[in-house]
Design a protein around this motif. Structure first.
Motif, PDB file in Angstrom:
ATOM      1  N   TRP A   1       0.761  -1.350  -0.019  1.00 13.71           N
ATOM      2  CA  TRP A   1      -0.032   0.182   0.036  1.00 13.71           C
ATOM      3  C   TRP A   1       1.040   1.307   0.093  1.00 13.71           C
ATOM      4  O   TRP A   1       1.993   1.022   0.343  1.00 13.71           O
ATOM      5  CB  TRP A   1      -0.921  -0.045   1.299  1.00 13.71           C
ATOM      6  CG  TRP A   1      -0.127   0.019   2.500  1.00 13.71           C
ATOM      7  CD1 TRP A   1       0.852  -0.787   3.046  1.00 13.71           C
ATOM      8  CD2 TRP A   1      -0.281   1.055   3.833  1.00 13.71           C
ATOM      9  NE1 TRP A   1       1.158  -0.501   4.278  1.00 13.71           N
ATOM     10  CE2 TRP A   1       0.366   0.667   4.696  1.00 13.71           C
ATOM     11  CE3 TRP A   1      -1.280   1.944   3.602  1.00 13.71           C
ATOM     12  CZ2 TRP A   1       0.517   1.483   5.862  1.00 13.71           C
ATOM     13  CZ3 TRP A   1      -1.129   2.645   4.820  1.00 13.71           C
ATOM     14  CH2 TRP A   1      -0.210   2.193   6.100  1.00 13.71           C
ATOM     15  N   ALA A   2       0.425   2.374  -0.302  1.00 11.28           N
ATOM     16  CA  ALA A   2       0.800   3.462  -0.415  1.00 11.28           C
ATOM     17  C   ALA A   2       0.656   4.255   0.916  1.00 11.28           C
ATOM     18  O   ALA A   2      -0.272   4.781   1.211  1.00 11.28           O
ATOM     19  CB  ALA A   2       0.534   4.544  -1.445  1.00 11.28           C
ATOM     20  N   SER A   3       1.590   4.069   1.915  1.00 11.37           N
ATOM     21  CA  SER A   3       1.450   4.156   3.311  1.00 11.37           C
ATOM     22  C   SER A   3       0.879   5.842   3.503  1.00 11.37           C
ATOM     23  O   SER A   3       1.607   6.737   2.852  1.00 11.37           O
ATOM     24  CB  SER A   3       2.481   3.936   4.094  1.00 11.37           C
ATOM     25  OG  SER A   3       3.653   4.583   3.737  1.00 11.37           O
ATOM     26  N   ILE A   4       0.168   6.136   4.448  1.00 13.38           N
ATOM     27  CA  ILE A   4      -0.255   7.417   4.930  1.00 13.38           C
ATOM     28  C   ILE A   4       0.500   7.594   6.280  1.00 13.38           C
ATOM     29  O   ILE A   4       0.800   6.740   6.871  1.00 13.38           O
ATOM     30  CB  ILE A   4      -1.818   7.702   5.099  1.00 13.38           C
ATOM     31  CG1 ILE A   4      -2.249   6.827   6.132  1.00 13.38           C
ATOM     32  CG2 ILE A   4      -2.435   7.124   3.688  1.00 13.38           C
ATOM     33  CD1 ILE A   4      -3.799   7.016   6.574  1.00 13.38           C
ATOM     34  N   PRO A   5       0.630   9.089   6.533  1.00  9.29           N
ATOM     35  CA  PRO A   5       1.255   9.199   7.875  1.00  9.29           C
ATOM     36  C   PRO A   5       0.350   8.917   9.094  1.00  9.29           C
ATOM     37  O   PRO A   5       0.111   9.929  10.020  1.00  9.29           O
ATOM     38  CB  PRO A   5       1.566  10.684   7.807  1.00  9.29           C
ATOM     39  CG  PRO A   5       0.547  11.207   6.683  1.00  9.29           C
ATOM     40  CD  PRO A   5       0.305  10.292   5.963  1.00  9.29           C
ATOM     41  N   ALA A   6      -0.361   7.500   9.162  1.00 10.21           N
ATOM     42  CA  ALA A   6      -1.120   7.203  10.298  1.00 10.21           C
ATOM     43  C   ALA A   6      -0.226   7.325  11.426  1.00 10.21           C
ATOM     44  O   ALA A   6       0.746   7.169  11.440  1.00 10.21           O
ATOM     45  CB  ALA A   6      -1.901   6.052   9.810  1.00 10.21           C
TER      46      ALA A   6
END
Length: 280
Positions: free
Chosen positions: A95-100
């Motif tokens: 996945w294209a990681s988000i800044p979670a």
């Protein structure tokens, strides 16, 4: 308002592209260009769709693309659905990681490395620009042939980033004119244009508490979607041992305390961390 900084004069430029986020600043920039207040006129604008913007953003984008609003075309590009990518990531897929935000069993809070802006915003725009400039699949020129306009305002100067491509130069016309977001809102009001919605993914972890609260109170469908996705992504990501959350407090989104940042004295991460391609 007089320009504070001169626009770059590069004789080899053959394509001018406006990076359109469909928020306040990029909308103002596009309409100012249409009014002849910023020039030369862009050849086009490009909106990169992550497929998870609020409904109001898509409605506003449709208005911008409607006849007799802008004198240049608005292209919409996409490299996938960020929402579906999150779901796949929680299943252990790429996945294209988000800044979670993450929370380990020991209670340590961290943040995931951000890939979403690069992969789902910058990359598809770059590919379209290369196509329009006639260099897709070709060796890149060693001098600037493309000028990309980015709608960052003077109060967000920290978000300015230079181009890392020799064939492209970034230009910030609102900063050239010393225009802040407030100036943009005044310009829109003066010319009878609607106020654009905030342009950011529904589940962006950089939302301030005020933004989350407005979503909850004013856009219940988007809020319900964000809460549902937040619940789906708690675990399952490859290489992550802790739990994953959309809210900085590392509690389920619908349980988070959404007092304003001013009330809490917290930092608004969006302005300081976004790479200048979202939210404008």
């Amino acid at each position: 308002m007089n320009a504070l900084f001169p626009a770059p004069d590069i004789p080899t430029i053959r394509l001018r592209v406006l990076s359109l986020g469909a928020g306040v600043q990029s909308t103002t920039l596009a309409l100012m260009a249409a009014h002849g207040e910023v020039g030369p006129l862009p050849d086009c604008a490009i909106f990169s769709d992550t497929c998870w913007e609020p409904r109001a953003v898509y409605e506003h984008l449709a208005w911008l693309r409607s006849p007799n609003v802008l004198p240049f075309p608005v292209y919409v590009v996409s490299d996938g659905d960020i929402r579906e990518g999150l779901i796949r990531g929680a299943r252990g897929e790429r996945w294209a990681s988000i800044p979670a935000f993450t929370k380990s069993k020991s209670g340590k809070v961290g943040m995931i490395r951000r890939q979403c802006t690069k992969e789902l915003k910058i990359a598809p725009i770059r590919r379209k620009v290369r196509e329009l400039a006639g260099i897709a699949g070709k060796r890149s020129p060693k001098h600037p042939i493309v000028e990309q306009w980015i709608g960052i305002s003077f109060d967000e100067v920290i978000r300015m980033k230079p181009s890392f491509e020799a064939w492209q130069v970034n230009r910030f016309p609102l900063i050239e004119k010393g225009m802040t977001r407030r100036h943009c809102l005044r310009w829109l009001e003066k010319h009878g244009y609607p106020t654009p919605p905030k342009s950011a993914c529904i589940g962006c972890p950089f939302h301030s508490d005020g933004a989350w609260r407005r979503m909850r109170d004013e856009d219940p469908d988007a809020w319900a979607d964000a809460v549902a996705i937040d619940g789906l992504i708690r675990s399952g990501f490859r290489g992550l041992c802790g739990e994953v959350f959309l809210h900085r407090s590392c509690v389920p989104l619908d349980e988070a305390d959404l007092d304003t940042l001013e009330d809490k004295g917290q930092l608004d991460l969006f302005a300081n961390e976004c790479e200048g391609m979202c939210g404008v």
